[in-house]
Write a protein that holds these residues in place. Structure first.
Motif, mmCIF file in Angstrom:
data_model
loop_
_atom_site.group_PDB
_atom_site.id
_atom_site.type_symbol
_atom_site.label_atom_id
_atom_site.label_comp_id
_atom_site.label_asym_id
_atom_site.label_seq_id
_atom_site.Cartn_x
_atom_site.Cartn_y
_atom_site.Cartn_z
ATOM 1 N N ALA A 8 0.828 -1.208 0.000
ATOM 2 C CA ALA A 8 0.000 0.000 0.000
ATOM 3 C C ALA A 8 0.863 1.259 0.000
ATOM 4 O O ALA A 8 0.593 2.222 -0.730
ATOM 5 C CB ALA A 8 -0.933 -0.010 1.207
ATOM 6 N N LEU A 9 1.917 1.267 0.822
ATOM 7 C CA LEU A 9 2.812 2.425 0.873
ATOM 8 C C LEU A 9 3.520 2.633 -0.466
ATOM 9 O O LEU A 9 3.652 3.763 -0.948
ATOM 10 C CB LEU A 9 3.836 2.254 1.989
ATOM 11 C CG LEU A 9 3.319 2.428 3.413
ATOM 12 C CD1 LEU A 9 4.374 2.003 4.423
ATOM 13 C CD2 LEU A 9 2.900 3.876 3.664
ATOM 14 N N VAL A 15 1.642 7.447 -6.821
ATOM 15 C CA VAL A 15 0.622 8.414 -7.245
ATOM 16 C C VAL A 15 1.338 9.708 -7.616
ATOM 17 O O VAL A 15 2.036 10.298 -6.783
ATOM 18 C CB VAL A 15 -0.411 8.652 -6.122
ATOM 19 C CG1 VAL A 15 -1.449 9.676 -6.572
ATOM 20 C CG2 VAL A 15 -1.089 7.334 -5.745
ATOM 21 N N PRO A 16 1.192 10.188 -8.850
ATOM 22 C CA PRO A 16 2.049 11.265 -9.379
ATOM 23 C C PRO A 16 2.104 12.542 -8.553
ATOM 24 O O PRO A 16 3.159 13.137 -8.405
ATOM 25 C CB PRO A 16 1.433 11.533 -10.769
ATOM 26 C CG PRO A 16 0.748 10.260 -11.132
ATOM 27 C CD PRO A 16 0.248 9.676 -9.854
ATOM 28 N N GLY A 35 -6.088 1.585 3.983
ATOM 29 C CA GLY A 35 -7.376 2.255 4.032
ATOM 30 C C GLY A 35 -7.463 3.447 3.095
ATOM 31 O O GLY A 35 -8.544 3.765 2.579
ATOM 32 N N VAL A 36 -6.325 4.113 2.874
ATOM 33 C CA VAL A 36 -6.313 5.267 1.973
ATOM 34 C C VAL A 36 -6.711 4.843 0.569
ATOM 35 O O VAL A 36 -7.458 5.549 -0.130
ATOM 36 C CB VAL A 36 -4.922 5.931 1.944
ATOM 37 C CG1 VAL A 36 -4.866 7.034 0.886
ATOM 38 C CG2 VAL A 36 -4.574 6.497 3.316
ATOM 39 N N LEU A 37 -6.251 3.687 0.136
ATOM 40 C CA LEU A 37 -6.506 3.222 -1.232
ATOM 41 C C LEU A 37 -7.965 2.838 -1.466
ATOM 42 O O LEU A 37 -8.406 2.745 -2.621
ATOM 43 C CB LEU A 37 -5.597 2.040 -1.557
ATOM 44 C CG LEU A 37 -4.098 2.347 -1.591
ATOM 45 C CD1 LEU A 37 -3.295 1.063 -1.736
ATOM 46 C CD2 LEU A 37 -3.775 3.314 -2.726
ATOM 47 N N THR A 38 -8.702 2.594 -0.382
ATOM 48 C CA THR A 38 -10.111 2.208 -0.529
ATOM 49 C C THR A 38 -11.074 3.271 0.001
ATOM 50 O O THR A 38 -12.294 3.107 -0.104
ATOM 51 C CB THR A 38 -10.369 0.886 0.223
ATOM 52 O OG1 THR A 38 -9.994 1.029 1.594
ATOM 53 C CG2 THR A 38 -9.557 -0.247 -0.401
ATOM 54 N N ALA A 61 -5.191 1.210 -10.792
ATOM 55 C CA ALA A 61 -4.674 -0.114 -10.419
ATOM 56 C C ALA A 61 -3.218 -0.312 -10.810
ATOM 57 O O ALA A 61 -2.540 -1.200 -10.267
ATOM 58 C CB ALA A 61 -5.532 -1.207 -11.061
ATOM 59 N N VAL A 62 -2.721 0.505 -11.738
ATOM 60 C CA VAL A 62 -1.335 0.336 -12.181
ATOM 61 C C VAL A 62 -0.351 0.544 -11.035
ATOM 62 O O VAL A 62 0.725 -0.068 -11.004
ATOM 63 C CB VAL A 62 -1.011 1.298 -13.359
ATOM 64 C CG1 VAL A 62 -0.981 2.750 -12.873
ATOM 65 C CG2 VAL A 62 0.325 0.930 -13.995
ATOM 66 N N HIS A 63 -0.705 1.384 -10.065
ATOM 67 C CA HIS A 63 0.207 1.662 -8.948
ATOM 68 C C HIS A 63 0.446 0.409 -8.101
ATOM 69 O O HIS A 63 1.571 0.163 -7.654
ATOM 70 C CB HIS A 63 -0.344 2.789 -8.083
ATOM 71 C CG HIS A 63 -0.601 4.054 -8.828
ATOM 72 N ND1 HIS A 63 0.265 4.546 -9.778
ATOM 73 C CD2 HIS A 63 -1.636 4.947 -8.770
ATOM 74 C CE1 HIS A 63 -0.219 5.670 -10.284
ATOM 75 N NE2 HIS A 63 -1.368 5.928 -9.687
#
Length: 367
Positions: A8-9, A15-16, A35-38, A61-63
């Motif tokens: 997750a980190l 993220v640009p 949690g940030v991603l969701t 999702a590429v990240h």
């Protein structure tokens, strides 16, 4: 750190428009990186300093695919990693607002109960600057400090080599990922540094090398240490940026004064003149300002070595340079009857033992 957290980190780092400070702000609000991603975008937009531009691409999702690929690379290349809120994250770096959310490392680094000093300066170090750097580190050896620098030409590599020659840990902070080394000529020092400390970076293996990366690298140099020392610097340069960063982190900054006519003393003299740095003329100045006590007793469990052990060929090289002064590599090879490819390796070993030093133009001399 569990796999879910590191992925997750790493994904958040890709993220640009999100920097380290913004990622930390998001995590504080939500409670965890996963949690940030969701989290709902509307909820994240309520956070001070977080706008639509920063969140653009957050849910791509590429990240996560890139994060999984990078984690595999790290696992296959003996690369360590630690998050900004982990117990093993460097303590002083934790207190920097823009410290990396994930710090990548390689080598044998041990920072527990260690004093840490960052030493930076010009890439075109003079003989005066080089000699001062070596003498300073030699004087500080009883403190057993960790010497931090940027693994670049000039003052940086001088500091790393001096630290190793005195049995100290040294950390090279890189402006690129572990898939490359810049400058390439310093590849020969990598193994020695990893055996006597190691490297830190927050750049990925897929990040292309760019000079703008030096700013990110410099914040790690400044953030790791209690004090930053500028040995020599022109009136502009990365060393002065590192000094400014150290000052912004409320760390002590020191500068070595020089003649007003010397181009590579202008930066140091300006730092002193504008009261952005303490004057550093010897190790005593550092000890006084930082309130460090110099223990001149040998390190516990380590017998002081009075004489450096040299092989027969190393002794031959040393005697030749001692009797004939500084000499070209080709001349040493010819007179000592040692093939050049073998000589280069022996000279490097002797550098790390602290008995010779390289000079510009492939010259070498005894110390």
């Amino acid at each position: 750190m569990n796999t879910e957290k590191i992925l997750a980190l790493l994904a958040l780092k890709r993220v640009p428009n999100l920097g380290d400070s913004s990622v930390k702000r998001l995590i504080r609000h939500v409670g965890c990186a996963t949690g940030v991603l969701t989290a709902r975008k509307e909820e994240l937009l309520k956070i001070d300093g977080i706008g639509a531009i920063k969140l653009k691409g957050l849910y791509d999702a590429v990240h996560m695919r890139e994060a999984e690929k990078e984690l595999r690379y790290m696992e296959h290349n003996s690369i360590n990693y630690t998050a900004y809120d982990d117990p093993d994250y460097p303590e002083r770096l934790k207190h920097c607002i823009d410290s990396p959310v994930v710090l990548f490392g390689r080598g044998d680094i041990n920072l527990q109960h260690k004093k840490m000093i960052s030493i930076v300066g010009t890439r075109k170090v003079t003989s005066y600057g080089s000699a001062f750097c070596e003498e300073l580190i030699a004087s500080l050896t009883p403190l057993d400090p960790v010497i931090v620098s940027g693994f670049a030409y000039g003052v940086d590599i001088c500091a790393h080599k001096a630290a190793m020659s005195h049995g100290l840990q040294t950390i090279g902070c890189l402006a690129h990922g572990f898939n490359q080394i810049y400058p390439k000529v310093h590849q020969k020092y990598v193994t020695a540094v990893e055996e006597n400390g190691g490297f830190y970076t927050d750049y990925w293996s897929t990040d292309s090398f760019d000079r703008k990366n030096f700013l990110g690298r410099n914040r790690i140099i400044a953030g790791l240490s209690e004090a930053t020392i500028v040995i020599e610097s022109a009136d502009k340069g990365g060393s002065l940026v590192t000094a400014e960063l150290a000052s912004s982190y409320n760390r002590d900054v020191f500068a070595v004064p020089g003649r007003v006519t010397d181009p590579y003393s202008k930066g140091c003299n300006t730092l002193i003149k504008t009261q952005k740095a303490h004057v550093l003329t010897s190790a005593a100045d550092l000890l006084y300002i930082l309130n460090w006590e110099l223990n001149t007793a040998p390190k516990q469990g380590v017998q002081q070595q009075l004489f450096v052990e040299l092989s027969a060929e190393e002794q031959q090289i040393y005697d030749f340079l001692r009797n004939n002064g500084k000499q070209l590599l080709d001349v040493i090879a010819l007179r000592c009857k040692i093939p050049t490819f073998q000589l280069a390796s022996q000279l490097l070993t002797m550098e790390l033992k602290g008995v010779i030093r390289p000079l510009p133009g492939k010259l070498f001399e005894v110390i």
